[in-house]
Design a protein around this motif. Structure first.
Motif, mmCIF file in Angstrom:
data_model
loop_
_atom_site.group_PDB
_atom_site.id
_atom_site.type_symbol
_atom_site.label_atom_id
_atom_site.label_comp_id
_atom_site.label_asym_id
_atom_site.label_seq_id
_atom_site.Cartn_x
_atom_site.Cartn_y
_atom_site.Cartn_z
ATOM 1 N N GLU A 146 0.829 -1.209 0.000
ATOM 2 C CA GLU A 146 0.000 0.000 0.000
ATOM 3 C C GLU A 146 0.861 1.255 0.000
ATOM 4 O OE1 GLU A 146 -2.238 -3.348 1.954
ATOM 5 O OE2 GLU A 146 -0.246 -2.485 2.233
ATOM 6 N N ARG A 175 2.284 1.670 -3.509
ATOM 7 C CA ARG A 175 1.241 2.203 -4.390
ATOM 8 C C ARG A 175 1.034 3.696 -4.137
ATOM 9 N NH1 ARG A 175 -3.804 -0.143 -2.614
ATOM 10 N NH2 ARG A 175 -3.684 1.562 -1.141
ATOM 11 N N PRO A 219 -10.378 4.169 -6.554
ATOM 12 C CA PRO A 219 -9.964 2.761 -6.557
ATOM 13 C C PRO A 219 -10.330 1.940 -7.795
ATOM 14 C CG PRO A 219 -10.755 3.359 -4.408
ATOM 15 C CD PRO A 219 -11.056 4.523 -5.310
ATOM 16 N N GLN A 268 -1.731 -0.464 -8.242
ATOM 17 C CA GLN A 268 -2.015 -1.565 -7.321
ATOM 18 C C GLN A 268 -1.325 -2.837 -7.787
ATOM 19 O OE1 GLN A 268 -4.091 -1.369 -4.604
ATOM 20 N NE2 GLN A 268 -4.949 -3.374 -4.285
ATOM 21 N N SER A 269 -1.429 -3.121 -9.062
ATOM 22 C CA SER A 269 -0.815 -4.324 -9.621
ATOM 23 C C SER A 269 0.700 -4.293 -9.460
ATOM 24 C CB SER A 269 -1.190 -4.457 -11.102
ATOM 25 O OG SER A 269 -0.514 -5.532 -11.687
#
Length: 136
Positions: free
Chosen positions: A46, A49, A99, A108-109
């Motif tokens: 997180e 990201r 999101p 995120q990936s």
């Protein structure tokens, strides 16, 4: 876990070194030698990201590198997405993505895939290298 401030500071220092005209190391070589890659690996996904998206917002419209590898293509994508968001009236970094947006899902990936950790770091460094002024 490594915290936001410490990791962002390491990224800023590394990005500043990459701006030096005599620096011949690639972003990944410099990050590896400076211990930033290890720090990035230890950071929570997180956090990775978040920092990637923050760097994209701060570098919006500034990435002009040639997309000759995956990291440069991703950096171009994120910088362009941030510039597009700004052109549509987004003024706060926190509102840059939601999101379900492609930039968020891509970040995120990259951030959660252990095999993409070096790529996500280089993307973030390429963006941080182009931040005009201070990373807020």
């Amino acid at each position: 876990m490594i915290d936001l401030h410490t990791t962002r500071t390491a990224l800023i220092v590394t990005a500043n070194l990459l701006r030096v005209p005599t620096e011949r190391r690639t972003p990944l070589e410099l990050a590896l030698q400076a211990g930033v890659l290890e720090m990035w690996e230890q950071a929570a996904p997180e956090l990775r990201r978040t920092l990637l998206l923050q760097a994209a917002w701060e570098a919006r419209g500034q990435f002009t590198g040639e997309a000759n590898d995956d990291a440069a293509r991703y950096a171009g994508f994120f910088a362009e997405a941030a510039a597009d968001a700004a052109s549509y009236g987004v003024i706060r970094r926190d509102d840059f993505v939601h999101p379900l947006s492609p930039p968020f899902l891509t970040a995120q990936s990259l951030a959660f895939d252990r095999e993409d950790i070096p790529v996500s770091l280089v993307v973030t460094l390429l963006l941080a290298q182009r931040i005009a002024g201070r990373w807020r």
